[in-house]
Design a protein around this motif. Structure first.
Motif, PDB file in Angstrom:
ATOM      1  N   ASN A 279       0.746  -1.237  -0.142  1.00  0.00           N
ATOM      2  CA  ASN A 279      -0.129  -0.157   0.002  1.00  0.00           C
ATOM      3  C   ASN A 279       0.924   1.238  -0.010  1.00  0.00           C
ATOM      4  O   ASN A 279       0.536   2.203  -0.454  1.00  0.00           O
ATOM      5  N   THR A 280       1.951   1.090   0.642  1.00  0.00           N
ATOM      6  CA  THR A 280       2.927   2.607   0.441  1.00  0.00           C
ATOM      7  C   THR A 280       3.345   2.660  -0.872  1.00  0.00           C
ATOM      8  O   THR A 280       3.285   3.850  -1.115  1.00  0.00           O
ATOM      9  N   THR A 281       4.030   1.695  -1.510  1.00  0.00           N
ATOM     10  CA  THR A 281       4.298   1.857  -2.983  1.00  0.00           C
ATOM     11  C   THR A 281       3.048   2.532  -3.752  1.00  0.00           C
ATOM     12  O   THR A 281       3.271   3.332  -4.483  1.00  0.00           O
ATOM     13  N   ARG A 282       1.940   1.778  -3.546  1.00  0.00           N
ATOM     14  CA  ARG A 282       0.879   2.157  -4.414  1.00  0.00           C
ATOM     15  C   ARG A 282       0.409   3.727  -3.871  1.00  0.00           C
ATOM     16  O   ARG A 282       0.172   4.337  -4.849  1.00  0.00           O
ATOM     17  N   ILE A 283       0.287   3.918  -2.762  1.00  0.00           N
ATOM     18  CA  ILE A 283      -0.047   5.507  -2.715  1.00  0.00           C
ATOM     19  C   ILE A 283       1.130   6.225  -2.983  1.00  0.00           C
ATOM     20  O   ILE A 283       0.771   7.541  -3.849  1.00  0.00           O
ATOM     21  N   MET A 284       2.300   6.035  -3.156  1.00  0.00           N
ATOM     22  CA  MET A 284       3.499   6.863  -3.828  1.00  0.00           C
ATOM     23  C   MET A 284       3.359   6.850  -5.190  1.00  0.00           C
ATOM     24  O   MET A 284       3.465   8.042  -5.925  1.00  0.00           O
ATOM     25  N   GLN A 285       2.980   5.744  -5.701  1.00  0.00           N
ATOM     26  CA  GLN A 285       2.823   5.706  -7.143  1.00  0.00           C
ATOM     27  C   GLN A 285       1.668   6.602  -7.720  1.00  0.00           C
ATOM     28  O   GLN A 285       1.836   7.410  -8.733  1.00  0.00           O
ATOM     29  N   GLU A 286       0.721   6.608  -6.839  1.00  0.00           N
ATOM     30  CA  GLU A 286      -0.501   7.361  -7.141  1.00  0.00           C
ATOM     31  C   GLU A 286      -0.258   8.738  -7.112  1.00  0.00           C
ATOM     32  O   GLU A 286      -0.754   9.664  -7.910  1.00  0.00           O
ATOM     33  N   LEU A 287       0.484   9.214  -6.084  1.00  0.00           N
ATOM     34  CA  LEU A 287       0.851  10.608  -5.992  1.00  0.00           C
ATOM     35  C   LEU A 287       1.576  10.999  -7.139  1.00  0.00           C
ATOM     36  O   LEU A 287       1.762  12.104  -7.752  1.00  0.00           O
ATOM     37  N   LEU A 288       2.782  10.081  -7.532  1.00  0.00           N
ATOM     38  CA  LEU A 288       3.503  10.383  -8.495  1.00  0.00           C
ATOM     39  C   LEU A 288       2.840  10.405  -9.947  1.00  0.00           C
ATOM     40  O   LEU A 288       2.915  11.801 -10.670  1.00  0.00           O
ATOM     41  N   HIS A 308      -9.416  13.776 -17.406  1.00  0.00           N
ATOM     42  CA  HIS A 308     -10.210  12.751 -16.964  1.00  0.00           C
ATOM     43  C   HIS A 308      -9.551  11.703 -16.063  1.00  0.00           C
ATOM     44  O   HIS A 308      -8.603  11.052 -16.453  1.00  0.00           O
ATOM     45  N   LYS A 309     -10.242  11.414 -15.229  1.00  0.00           N
ATOM     46  CA  LYS A 309      -9.616  10.474 -14.279  1.00  0.00           C
ATOM     47  C   LYS A 309     -10.141   9.043 -14.623  1.00  0.00           C
ATOM     48  O   LYS A 309     -11.426   8.866 -14.311  1.00  0.00           O
ATOM     49  N   ASN A 310      -9.272   8.194 -14.976  1.00  0.00           N
ATOM     50  CA  ASN A 310      -9.732   6.806 -15.437  1.00  0.00           C
ATOM     51  C   ASN A 310      -9.513   5.990 -14.223  1.00  0.00           C
ATOM     52  O   ASN A 310      -8.487   5.505 -14.040  1.00  0.00           O
ATOM     53  N   GLU A 311     -10.581   5.834 -13.332  1.00  0.00           N
ATOM     54  CA  GLU A 311     -10.482   5.029 -12.168  1.00  0.00           C
ATOM     55  C   GLU A 311     -10.055   6.044 -11.196  1.00  0.00           C
ATOM     56  O   GLU A 311      -8.889   6.759 -11.359  1.00  0.00           O
ATOM     57  N   GLY A 312     -10.246   5.512  -9.703  1.00  0.00           N
ATOM     58  CA  GLY A 312      -9.683   6.284  -8.620  1.00  0.00           C
ATOM     59  C   GLY A 312      -8.381   6.784  -8.474  1.00  0.00           C
ATOM     60  O   GLY A 312      -7.643   7.368  -7.868  1.00  0.00           O
ATOM     61  N   HIS A 313      -7.454   5.512  -9.034  1.00  0.00           N
ATOM     62  CA  HIS A 313      -6.119   5.587  -8.768  1.00  0.00           C
ATOM     63  C   HIS A 313      -5.470   6.920  -9.090  1.00  0.00           C
ATOM     64  O   HIS A 313      -4.267   7.223  -8.652  1.00  0.00           O
ATOM     65  N   VAL A 314      -5.910   7.687 -10.086  1.00  0.00           N
ATOM     66  CA  VAL A 314      -5.231   8.870 -10.346  1.00  0.00           C
ATOM     67  C   VAL A 314      -5.791  10.118  -9.706  1.00  0.00           C
ATOM     68  O   VAL A 314      -5.467  11.311 -10.314  1.00  0.00           O
ATOM     69  N   ALA A 315      -6.702   9.841  -8.756  1.00  0.00           N
ATOM     70  CA  ALA A 315      -7.432  11.271  -8.278  1.00  0.00           C
ATOM     71  C   ALA A 315      -6.449  12.186  -7.497  1.00  0.00           C
ATOM     72  O   ALA A 315      -7.001  13.100  -7.363  1.00  0.00           O
ATOM     73  N   PHE A 316      -5.249  11.680  -7.256  1.00  0.00           N
ATOM     74  CA  PHE A 316      -4.673  12.770  -6.722  1.00  0.00           C
ATOM     75  C   PHE A 316      -4.271  13.951  -7.584  1.00  0.00           C
ATOM     76  O   PHE A 316      -3.683  14.934  -7.127  1.00  0.00           O
ATOM     77  N   LEU A 317      -4.525  13.715  -9.017  1.00  0.00           N
ATOM     78  CA  LEU A 317      -4.275  14.835  -9.681  1.00  0.00           C
ATOM     79  C   LEU A 317      -4.912  16.212  -9.235  1.00  0.00           C
ATOM     80  O   LEU A 317      -4.723  17.485  -9.292  1.00  0.00           O
ATOM     81  N   ALA A 318      -6.241  15.941  -8.397  1.00  0.00           N
ATOM     82  CA  ALA A 318      -7.010  17.266  -8.058  1.00  0.00           C
ATOM     83  C   ALA A 318      -6.175  17.849  -6.875  1.00  0.00           C
ATOM     84  O   ALA A 318      -6.549  19.066  -6.865  1.00  0.00           O
ATOM     85  N   LEU A 319      -5.254  17.193  -6.182  1.00  0.00           N
ATOM     86  CA  LEU A 319      -4.794  17.919  -5.199  1.00  0.00           C
ATOM     87  C   LEU A 319      -3.709  18.788  -5.787  1.00  0.00           C
ATOM     88  O   LEU A 319      -3.502  19.863  -5.458  1.00  0.00           O
TER      89      LEU A 319
END
Ligand SMILES: *Cc1c(COP(=O)(O)O)cnc(C)c1O
Length: 745
Positions: A279-288, A308-319
Motif C-alpha cells: 500500500n505504501t508503494t501504491r499511494i506513492m505511485q498514485e501521488l507520482l 479525465h480520471k480513469n478510475e480512482g488511482h489517479v484522483a490525486f491529480l485533483a490535489l
C-alpha cells in the motif's frame, strides 16, 4: 548522402561470407543505378527516405492498428518479428541500415513501403476529422486522460487487464477521431508480471526488464535536448522523474519514470511494476502519477481544458490542481470548486473492496511535505477522501476523492451506472438513488486493433483497398445481414480459417509450455484440439468473481458434452491471477488439472501468459465466448466485444455490457438469480442455467447442419451479432459520447 567513396555501412553483426555477398550485391546495384555527386540519383535518395520513414513509422503505435505495416516489418525479419515479439522498433534495429537499403531496392517492397508511408502521413496530417468539426476547442486545450495502466500492444506490457486495455483503445480512438487529447501514465520498466505455470499447475510470476531504447517511445526533452525533469515531495523526500512520449497516431501519451540517479533506490523503483509492492508503494505511485502528471503537463506548456480520471488511482491529480490554486491565493473552498469544474471521473469497480483505500497514518506519512500546500489541515485533506468526514478512523478512499473533486462521473455500462449510484448514495444523503450524479457511458473496443488478418482480407476482398472507411458505422455492419453481400458459405469458410489459426497458435504455444512443464509427459501436440469442434473461449483476469471454473462444476455433465463424438465441444482458457491473489491462483490450478484428466485431455487447454497477443488470437478464433461473472460484479467487460467483429458469439450472464447488447437474436444469455440466498447457491443456479443453454440452445444451433454442412441458424446469429453489436460497442462511439457529454462543458 553517400557519394560512393565512403565505406559501406556494415554493422558488426554482418560478417564473413554474408557480408561479402551483401557488399557485392550493393556494389552491383550501385553500378546498375550509378550515382554521381553532380546529379544525385533519386533512387538512392528515395531509399534513404524510405528507411527514415519506416523508422518513423515504427516509433508511432499507429502501426499496431495498421496491418499493412505489420506485414512489412514481418517481411523484413520474419524470425526477428517472432522472437522480438512483434516489436517493430527492435526489428528495425536488428536489420542493419545497409540491409534495409538493399532490401528496399526491391521494387515491390519499395512500392508497398511508399504507399504505406503515404497513408501514414495522410493519417497524421488529416484535417477533416470528427474532432475538428465537433470539438475544435479541445485542439487548443486538450483532454488530459490519466490512467494507472494503459495497454496498446504486447511489446509495451504496462497494463494489468481490462482497465488498461480500455485506456489504450480510448487513446487510439481519440487519435482516429482527431480530438485534442493527451494520455498520462507510468513507464513501469518491469511492466506487468509474466506468467509461467509450473509442474503442479501453480502460477509463478517473473518480470522482464523493458528497454526504452527499443520501444516505440522517446524521451521528453527540453529545447536544449536535455531530459525534462520534474520533482514531487513524497514523504520527506524530493522525488525526481522524467518522462517518455509514446506517439499513438496523432496523439501523445506521456509515461512518467522515477528511475533517475538523483533518487534513492526506493523511489527509483516507484515506477518499477504495475500495481507493484504494498500500500505504501501504491499511494506513492498514485501521488507520482496524479500530482506529477499535472506538473509535467504544465512544464510542457499543455493547458488541458478537462482532466479525465480513469478510475480512482489517479484522483490525486485533483490535489495538484488545488495546490496550484492555493498558491495563487485562492481559498480552499474556491480551489476545490474550481478544481471540480476541471475534472471528470470514470469509475470501473462495482465491488467495494476494489476501491483504493489508505489509512490516515499512511496518508499523513506519504503527504508529509505536501500537506501544507494542498489543504488547510490534515482533517480537511482527509475529508476529501471520506464518506463521513467526522469519522477519524475512516480511511482515505480514492474513489471518494475522485467523486468529490469532479464535475461529472460515470460508470462503464448502464447496469454499472445503476450499481454505482446505489453504492455511492452515501455521499449524497439528500438524493434518491436515481438522482445520484453518476451517469454511464458503456465501454467499447478499438475495432481495427482487434480485427485479425483473415477478417481484414475478407473485407478487403469485398470493399477494396479503402475497406476500413466507415468501419464504426451501423451502415457498414448492416451489410452483414445481406446474403447477396456475403453468403453463408463464405462466412463459414472464414470462421474455419480463424478457428484453424487459433488451433495452430495454441498447439505451438502448448508445445513450448509442455516442453518446460510436462518434462516426462508425452503429448501429441498436433492432436490437441479439433478444428471441427465448437470452440469455447474464456480469457480474463482470474479474479474470484469471474468464476472461471463454473462450467466444470458438474464434471460428468460437461465431460459428456465434450466427449460427444457427433457434437463435441472444446475449451481454450487463458488469464492471469494477481501475483498476491492465491484465491485467484487456485481456480487457475483447477482448470489446469482438469485439462490433464482423461476426459478433457487435449480438449481443455490453458494458454500461458495472457496478453494482448494471446487475446487477439483467442477472440478471433473462438466460436463462442464464455462469460459467467457473479452478477452484477462485472462493470462492463470488453473481451466479449472483441469477439463480435470476428464473427464469434457470446454466451454470457446478463451482466455489464451484455445486458445492453443481448437482444435474443445475437448471442446467448445465461439467466442469473438477482437475489441468491448465498454465493454457493448462486453458483449452483447459474451453472444449471449455463448447462441448459449450452445443451439446449448453443450446441444444437452450432451442429444443426444442412445438406451442404452449413449451420444456417448459427450463421444467421453471427450476422445479427455483427450488425447489432459492432457499431455499438466500439471506442469510436464511446469517445464521441465522452466528448459530447463530458469533455465539452
Ligand atoms: C480485452 C482484454 C481484457 C479485458 O477482458 P474482460 O472481458 O473485460 O475481462 C483483459 N486483458 C486483455 C489482454 C484483453 O485484451
Amino acid at each position: 548522402m553517400s557519394d560512393g567513396t565512403e565505406p559501406l555501412p556494415f554493422r558488426f553483426q554482418v560478417t564473413g561470407r554474408l557480408s561479402a555477398l551483401l557488399k557485392e550485391y550493393y556494389v552491383a546495384l550501385d553500378s546498375k543505378h550509378p550515382r554521381d555527386v553532380t546529379a544525385p540519383a533519386s533512387g538512392a535518395d528515395e531509399v534513404a527516405q524510405l528507411v527514415t520513414g519506416l523508422r518513423r513509422l515504427a516509433s508511432n503505435l499507429w502501426w499496431t492498428w495498421n496491418e499493412d505495416s505489420q506485414v512489412i516489418f514481418h517481411e523484413l525479419s520474419p524470425r526477428g518479428w517472432q522472437t522480438l515479439y512483434h516489436n517493430a522498433v527492435a526489428v528495425l534495429q536488428e536489420v542493419s541500415e545497409y540491409e534495409l537499403k538493399v532490401r528496399l531496392q526491391d521494387p515491390s517492397l519499395a512500392r508497398r513501403a511508399r504507399e504505406l508511408l503515404k497513408s501514414f502521413d495522410a493519417y497524421l496530417s488529416e484535417t477533416d476529422t470528427w474532432g475538428r468539426k465537433n470539438a475544435p476547442s479541445l485542439l487548443k486545450n486538450p483532454v488530459a486522460y490519466f490512467s494507472a495502466e494503459i495497454g496498446f500492444h504486447e511489446t509495451l506490457p504496462i497494463a494489468a487487464g481490462g482497465l488498461g486495455i480500455l485506456a489504450g483503445d480510448h487513446a487510439r480512438s481519440a487519435s482516429d477521431l482527431g480530438i485534442g487529447f493527451v494520455g498520462m501514465s507510468i513507464f513501469y520498466r518491469e511492466g506487468y508480471f509474466q506468467q509461467a505455470i509450473n509442474q503442479d499447475g501453480w502460477q509463478t510470476d517473473y518480470y522482464v526488464r523493458l528497454n526504452p531504447e527499443s520501444l516505440p517511445m522517446e524521451p521528453v526533452l527540453d529545447t536544449n535536448g536535455e531530459p525534462v525533469v520534474c520533482s514531487l515531495d513524497i514523504d520527506l523526500s524530493k522525488v525526481y522523474f522524467h518522462a517518455w512520449r509514446v506517439n499513438v497516431g496523432r496523439i501523445p501519451v506521456y509515461l512518467l519514470d522515477t528511475n533517475r540517479p538523483e533518487n534513492q533506490q526506493l523511489y527509483r523503483d516507484l515506477s518499477l511494476r504495475v500495481y507493484g509492492g504494498d500500500n505504501t508503494t501504491r499511494i506513492m505511485q498514485e501521488l507520482l502519477l496524479g500530482m506529477g502528471g499535472v506538473r509535467l503537463l504544465r512544464r510542457l506548456g499543455i493547458q488541458p481544458s478537462v482532466f479525465h480520471k480513469n478510475e480512482g488511482h489517479v484522483a490525486f491529480l485533483a490535489l495538484e490542481l488545488i495546490r496550484e490554486k492555493l498558491a495563487a491565493g485562492m481559498s480552499f473552498d474556491d480551489a476545490l470548486q474550481a478544481t471540480r469544474r476541471q475534472c471528470i471521473f470514470t469509475t470501473h469497480t462495482p465491488v467495494q473492496a476494489g476501491h483504493d483505500r489508505f489509512s490516515p497514518d499512511l496518508v499523513k506519512y506519504a503527504l508529509h511535505e505536501l500537506l501544507p500546500h494542498v489543504a488547510p489541515s490534515f482533517s480537511e485533506l482527509m475529508a476529501l477522501g471520506r464518506v463521513n468526514p467526522q469519522d477519524e478512523r475512516e480511511p482515505f478512499c480514492m474513489t471518494v476523492l475522485a467523486l468529490k473533486a469532479s464535475r461529472a462521473a460515470n460508470g462503464v455500462s448502464e447496469l454499472h451506472g445503476h450499481v454505482s449510484r446505489l453504492m455511492w448514495q452515501c455521499l449524497y444523503p439528500r438524493k434518491a438513488p436515481a438522482d445520484v450524479p453518476i451517469g454511464h457511458i458503456t465501454n467499447g473496443i478499438h475495432l481495427l486493433g482487434w480485427m485479425k488478418g483473415p477478417v481484414r482480407s475478407f473485407w478487403k476482398r469485398k470493399l477494396g483497398p479503402r475497406w476500413d472507411e466507415g468501419i464504426n458505422s451501423a451502415a457498414y455492419w448492416e451489410r452483414m445481414l445481406d446474403p447477396e453481400f456475403v453468403s453463408d458459405e463464405e462466412l463459414w469458410a472464414l470462421r474455419y480459417r480463424l478457428r484453424r489459426a487459433l488451433i495452430e497458435f495454441a498447439r505451438r504455444r502448448l508445445e513450448r509450455q509442455g516442453q518446460r512443464v510436462l518434462q516426462h509427459d508425452f503429448i501429441a501436440f498436433d492432436r490437441i484440439l479439433n478444428p471441427d469442434a465448437l470452440t469455447i473461449g474464456f480469457a480474463r483476469r482470474f479474479a474470484a468473481y469471474k468464476r472461471a471454473p463454473l462450467i466444470f462444476r458438474d464434471i460428468d455433465r460437461i465431460s459428456t458434452m465434450v466427449l460427444d463424438d457427433a457434437r463435441p465441444i472444446q475449451f481454450v482458457f487463458a488469464g492471469k491471477a494477481h501475483p498476491m491473489d492465491d484465491a485467484g491462483k487456485t481456480p487457475l490450478q483447477k482448470i489446469l488439472q482438469l485439462g490433464k484428466s482423461t476426459a478433457l485431455r487435449g480438449r481443455l487447454v490453458f494458454l500461458e501468459n495472457y496478453d494482448v497477443h494471446v487475446a487477439r488470437q483467442m477472440v478471433s478464433g473462438c466460436d463462442l465466448w464464455l462469460n459467467n461473472p457473479r452478477r452484477p460484479m462485472e462493470a462492463s467487460g470488453t473481451s466479449g466485444m472483441k469477439i463480435s467483429c470476428n464473427g464469434g458469439l457470446n454466451l454470457s450472464v446478463l451482466d455489464g455490457w451484455w445486458c445492453e447488447g443481448y437482444d435474443g437474436t445475437n448471442g446467448f444469455a445465461i439467466a442469473s438469480d438477482e437475489n441468491p440466498p448465498s454465493t454457493e447457491e448462486q453458483d449452483r443456479i447459474d451453472s444449471e442455467n449455463l448447462y441448459r443453454v449450452l445443451s439446449e440452445e448453443v450446441i444444437p444451433c452450432f451442429y444443426d447442419r444442412d445438406a451442404s454442412g452449413i449451420p444456417r441458424r448459427w450463421i444467421s446469429m453471427m450476422r445479427r451479432a455483427m450488425a447489432t453489436l459492432v457499431p455499438q460497442f466500439n471506442t469510436w462511439r464511446m469517445v464521441q459520447e465522452y466528448t459530447q457529454k463530458y469533455y465539452l462543458p
